[in-house]
Design a protein around this motif. Structure first.
Motif, short mmCIF file in Angstrom:
data_model
loop_
_atom_site.label_atom_id
_atom_site.label_comp_id
_atom_site.label_asym_id
_atom_site.label_seq_id
_atom_site.Cartn_x
_atom_site.Cartn_y
_atom_site.Cartn_z
N THR A 42 41.55 41.40 -47.85
CA THR A 42 41.23 42.37 -48.90
C THR A 42 42.23 43.53 -48.86
OG1 THR A 42 38.96 41.84 -48.37
CG2 THR A 42 39.30 43.67 -49.90
N PHE A 43 42.62 43.90 -47.63
CA PHE A 43 43.51 45.07 -47.48
C PHE A 43 44.97 44.65 -47.27
CE2 PHE A 43 39.35 46.21 -45.75
CZ PHE A 43 39.01 47.23 -46.62
N ILE A 93 52.65 43.66 -43.31
CA ILE A 93 52.76 44.87 -44.14
C ILE A 93 54.26 45.13 -44.33
CG2 ILE A 93 52.22 47.32 -44.26
CD1 ILE A 93 50.09 46.76 -42.04
N PRO A 94 54.76 45.06 -45.57
CA PRO A 94 56.20 45.30 -45.77
C PRO A 94 56.53 46.79 -45.62
CG PRO A 94 55.12 44.94 -47.87
CD PRO A 94 54.06 44.76 -46.83
N VAL A 95 57.51 47.10 -44.79
CA VAL A 95 57.94 48.49 -44.59
C VAL A 95 59.47 48.52 -44.58
CG1 VAL A 95 57.86 50.49 -43.04
CG2 VAL A 95 55.90 48.98 -43.18
N SER A 148 54.00 51.97 -46.15
CA SER A 148 54.18 50.85 -47.06
C SER A 148 53.56 51.15 -48.43
CB SER A 148 53.56 49.59 -46.46
OG SER A 148 53.63 48.53 -47.35
N LYS A 149 52.34 51.75 -48.39
CA LYS A 149 51.63 52.02 -49.64
C LYS A 149 52.34 53.12 -50.43
CE LYS A 149 48.47 49.05 -49.71
NZ LYS A 149 48.52 48.06 -50.77
N VAL A 150 52.73 54.22 -49.72
CA VAL A 150 53.34 55.36 -50.40
C VAL A 150 54.71 54.97 -50.96
CG1 VAL A 150 54.23 57.72 -50.11
CG2 VAL A 150 52.08 57.05 -49.02
N ALA A 151 55.51 54.24 -50.15
CA ALA A 151 56.87 53.91 -50.57
C ALA A 151 56.95 52.53 -51.21
CB ALA A 151 57.80 53.98 -49.36
N ASP A 152 55.78 51.98 -51.54
CA ASP A 152 55.71 50.70 -52.24
C ASP A 152 56.49 49.60 -51.51
OD1 ASP A 152 54.74 49.11 -54.20
OD2 ASP A 152 56.30 49.58 -55.67
N GLY A 153 56.19 49.45 -50.24
CA GLY A 153 56.83 48.39 -49.44
C GLY A 153 58.17 48.78 -48.87
N PHE A 170 41.11 45.90 -36.23
CA PHE A 170 41.87 44.65 -36.28
C PHE A 170 41.14 43.61 -37.14
CE2 PHE A 170 42.96 40.42 -34.61
CZ PHE A 170 44.33 40.44 -34.85
N TYR A 171 39.85 43.40 -36.84
CA TYR A 171 39.11 42.38 -37.60
C TYR A 171 38.79 42.83 -39.02
CZ TYR A 171 38.41 39.94 -33.18
OH TYR A 171 38.62 39.29 -32.00
N GLY A 172 38.39 44.11 -39.14
CA GLY A 172 37.92 44.59 -40.44
C GLY A 172 39.04 45.00 -41.38
#
Lengths: 637, 240
Positions: free
Chosen positions: A438-439, A446-448, A380-385, A430-432
């Motif tokens: 924040t993440f 998470i968009p993929v 998701s991060k590399v391909a911008d969603g 999972f929790y963190g």
């Protein structure tokens, strides 16, 4: 000073309940050799039963307490021992872990069926009665918790060390045959161990229920509170009750001080996450700090009969047949079922990562879905969603690196302890991370996107399912090729005897790191494909229970076979789909099927695909049973 | 079955006993008569089926055919626990101890056979003062000889009627072995029926009153220790 005293009291009370939970775990483990992952589920079930009797049916407290602690818990213990546990004494660590995980999921499923979600709270014992020390008010309930914990810990220590029947309960794990030769029935002793363990779990459940005034009674929360118990039990190295008690107290205090002394500007949501993160971090640190020589788990690591490995020819033919079958199914189906099956195939790839890691190399992992999430997140991060081949490559590398880092504890941990460390990692992630705004953006998704293959459009659901089947088939052929290679034989050797492996001049350290990295990468690919179907990955997709279900399903079908991974992945999506299509009894049917599956697993070490009749009569490539020659050799031993 | 059922040292009768691991039969129809009060040495090379036969006698393994009769009691599907309560004490191959229990706790376990734990401890510590010194030590941390002493202490203190010993000398120094067999002699002198399984012929024949040689899962010969001593070498050499 008042703040310190207040949080100290809160810590001692929480610590007392953790100590009772952990004491129950330790008692079951030392008397049966089975680490009962379902301990928290038993506590949850007892708390809900107690609520049902006192709040819904309005029965008197004393009667409800008697029924829950002295009737329900012992009867449940005897039923579980007779139905499942008696078959796994002395079994491999993986098998005994899976059977107790299965029990956990059944209890959670039954509880979800009986108690539909609604706000439930339990009143404290002697509600509104309290004593005041300085400015701090302590309720009678809190005092009862502390007294019960102390009496339990002291009483059990004396019983297990000074009384003949208590010593017999410890001896049964050492050598049940020798105990029988001393005139004691090992089964009777093990049954007592289960009854005592379930009683302590129920006691913890009834005591902790009223402490959850804010959250109310919650099935998942109560079941997972046992992780706090795991942490305390590890401090006692799963055998030392005083240390276990101290571990419970220490954890309770750390947790209370963490919440009490956090800077005031930290948002409340984060504070609650820190409360959830503390026990898993505590568990992880405890596992790291205890000398490995002291962490000896009961149970064998390997079983004697390895499944036959299909040849390259067989695996290619099987792969082609599988893709063709997927193509036909994709043409025939549509809608939700097609989408579910596609995700099942992606989960099959994550299942393959378990075959490599647990089935071949014998390294237990309960955090494969975390890698699945990391894979999807990186994509998701590399391909911008969206999705790109660069995203795939970078995702594979990132998962591999995280897998290798996680393998560092595996270098000194085995079996049960490794399972607990990976469970702690999964919970911490999972929790963190996955539930942390924040993440991951608000809403937890998470968009993929879907990968694009030149000349072929994968935007359609049918094409995407066939694509997932192709990737799964290639991954399966690859995993089997690894198994046939020199490195694959090394993995099996590592599983059979790490000591012999090292004496042959091979490095267990490097081999473990590589297999963890490879397995994490494979799970990451599964995650990218999984998320590509609905075009997003939700935090709920990677939560611990889902991960446990996958491990369980793959084990039920056969964790040492590629077919087991594929069927396990498909079962993950097909069972919920089937039960949602059926009337109200569908959930009950799913529960019964799960119960039968786990009973089968308790009886057949290699899962459904390892059932002797099936391996002798079914000759589908990839469904390979134990080779006859090794079976005979195993018999001679 | 009551604990008092075996009052006298019993005879053991095996009739047509067969035993198998999976599909592979390792004991092929053994008929054997072990006289009451005797010290019976069951000799034979590695893999002859001696330990398997002892497992069948101590009910740790169910025979695929045949019967085992102890003291005239033809027990139907006996369990090791039931036999132990009848006074049959078996010390299995390796060390018959619980390694994660202390020496004292090991002795307490053995008091399940109807003898008070204080008596078991008293008898054991009296004969083996070293065990008293180490009573709080985990049994698994004792030396091999001490572990075997602890196992024998159970036989001494539990007042058994039948004693089944599997490879008592395994992995022990000759002096320790001699000491242990001296103890076996003392136990036998009380009239206990003792069955010894041993690879080391001379060691076993020192205390035996009767003996048999087992080869390839069958009884090759039975007779006096002297006769068996002479036959043993030839039988062992011809075995390969």
């Amino acid at each position: 000073m008042t703040t310190f005293l207040t949080f100290t009291i809160i810590g001692i009370v929480s610590g007392s309940i953790y100590a009772i939970t952990a004491t129950g775990l330790v008692v079951t483990y030392t008397t049966t050799g089975v680490f009962n992952f379902a301990h928290g589920a038993v506590a949850m079930f007892a708390a809900f039963s107690y609520w049902q009797m006192t709040q819904s049916w309005m029965w008197p407290t004393w009667l409800a307490l008697f029924l829950v602690l002295f009737v329900e818990a012992p009867l449940l213990a005897l039923f579980v021992e007779e139905s499942y546990m008696k078959r796994i004494y002395g079994a491999t660590v993986v098998r005994s872990l899976m059977v107790s995980l299965g029990l956990l999921l059944i209890l959670v499923g039954v509880a979800q069926t009986i108690w539909q979600p609604e706000s439930r709270t339990l009143p404290e014992f002697f509600a509104n009665s309290n004593v005041t020390i300085g400015d701090v008010t302590i309720t009678y309930h809190q005092i009862i918790c502390v007294i019960v914990a102390i009496v339990m810990a002291a009483g059990l220590r004396i019983y297990l060390r000074q009384f003949r029947s208590g010593i017999a309960m410890r001896a049964v794990v050492d050598d049940p045959d020798l105990l029988a030769m001393s005139g004691v029935s090992p089964r009777r002793v093990a049954r007592s161990g289960w009854v005592l363990g379930f009683f302590l779990a129920a006691l913890a459940g009834v005591l902790i229920g009223p402490e959850l005034q804010l959250q109310g009674l919650d099935i998942n929360l109560l079941t997972l509170l046992v992780v706090n118990g795991y942490a305390a039990a590890i401090v006692g190295r799963l055998k030392n009750l005083p240390f276990t008690f101290a571990g419970g107290m220490l954890l309770g205090l750390i947790e209370a001080y963490c919440i009490g002394y956090l800077p005031g500007h930290i948002p409340a949501a984060l504070v609650s996450q820190i409360g959830l993160l503390t026990p898993v971090i505590f568990l992880f640190i405890a596992l790291m700090l205890i000398p490995s020589a002291r962490l000896r788990a009961v149970g064998r690591l390997a079983v004697a009969r390895p499944p036959r490995v299909p040849t390259l020819n067989q695996s290619i033919r099987g792969g082609v047949a599988f893709v063709l079958a997927a193509w036909v199914v994709a043409m025939l189906l549509g809608g939700t079922l097609l989408a579910n099956l596609t995700q099942g195939l992606a989960l099959g790839i994550v299942g393959l990562s378990l075959v490599l890691l647990t089935g071949y190399a014998g390294q237990v992992s309960l955090c494969q879905l975390t890698f699945m999430g990391i894979g999807a997140f990186t994509m998701s991060k590399v391909a911008d969603g969206g999705a790109s081949w660069w995203g795939l490559i970078i995702g594979v590398v990132v998962c591999g690196i995280v897998g290798a880092v996680i393998s560092l504890p595996a270098l000194r941990l085995q079996g049960l302890y490794l399972a607990l460390a990976t469970l702690a990692f999964a919970q911490a992630a999972f929790y963190g991370f996955f539930s942390n705004t924040t993440f991951i953006a608000e809403g937890g998704a998470i968009p993929v996107g879907r990968l694009s293959v030149p000349g072929i459009s994968l935007t359609g659901d049918k094409a995407y399912m066939v694509f997932c089947a192709v990737v799964l088939a290639l991954a399966g052929i690859g995993v089997l090729a690894v198994r046939r290679s020199t490195w694959g034989r090394r993995l099996v050797a590592l599983n059979d005897s790490p000591a012999a492996f090292a004496t042959l001049g091979m490095s267990p350290t490097v081999s473990k790191m590589i297999v963890f990295a490879a397995s994490a990468s494979l799970a990451g690919i599964g995650g990218m494909l999984y998320a590509g179907q609905p075009l997003a990955l939700s935090a709920l997709n990677v939560q611990l229970f889902v991960g446990l279900e996958l491990v369980l399903f793959v084990t039920i079908f056969g964790i040492r076979t590629v077919s087991g991974a594929v069927l396990g992945g498909l079962a993950m999506v097909l069972l919920p789909y089937a039960s949602s299509q059926l009337p109200w009894w569908g959930i009950g049917l799913a529960g019964i099927l799960a119960g039968v599956g786990i009973a089968l697993m308790a009886n057949v070490p290699d899962g459904i695909l390892g059932i002797p009749w099936l391996t002798e009569h079914v000759r589908i490539p990839g469904i390979a049973g134990p080779s006859r020659r090794t079976e005979e050799l195993a018999d001679v031993q | 079955m009551k604990a008092a059922a075996l009052i006298q040292a019993p005879a053991i009768e095996l009739t047509g006993v067969k035993a198998a691991y999976g599909r592979i039969e390792v004991v092929h129809g053994v008929d054997l008569s072990i006289p009451a009060g005797s010290v019976f040495a069951l000799l034979g090379p590695n893999g002859a089926g001696k330990s398997t036969l002892l497992k069948v006698i101590s009910a740790r393994m169910r025979p695929t055919a045949g019967t085992v009769d102890i003291g005239g009691l033809a027990l139907r599907r006996p369990t090791p626990a039931a036999l132990a309560r009848l006074g049959v004490c078996a010390i299995p191959e390796g060390r018959g101890i619980f390694p994660n229990l202390t020496v004292r706790e090991n002795l307490m376990i053995w008091s399940f056979q109807g003898v008070a734990s204080s008596v078991v401890e008293e008898v054991a510590y009296d004969r083996f003062p070293k065990l008293k010194e180490r009573r709080r030590q985990m049994a698994g941390t004792l030396s091999g000889g001490e572990q075997q002493m602890l196992a024998i202490a159970r036989a001494l203190a539990g007042d058994p009627k039948v004693l089944l010993l599997d490879e008592l000398s395994m992995g022990l120094a000759p002096l320790v072995v001699a000491e242990l067999y001296d103890l076996v002699g003392q136990i036998a002198a009380r009239g206990v029926t003792v069955v010894l399984v041993e690879q080391f012929v001379t060691t076993a024949l020192m205390v035996a009153t009767d003996a048999a040689i087992m080869l390839h899962g069958a009884i090759h010969a039975t007779g006096s220790p002297a006769e068996m001593g002479q036959l043993a070498a030839a039988a062992y050499l011809s075995e390969g």
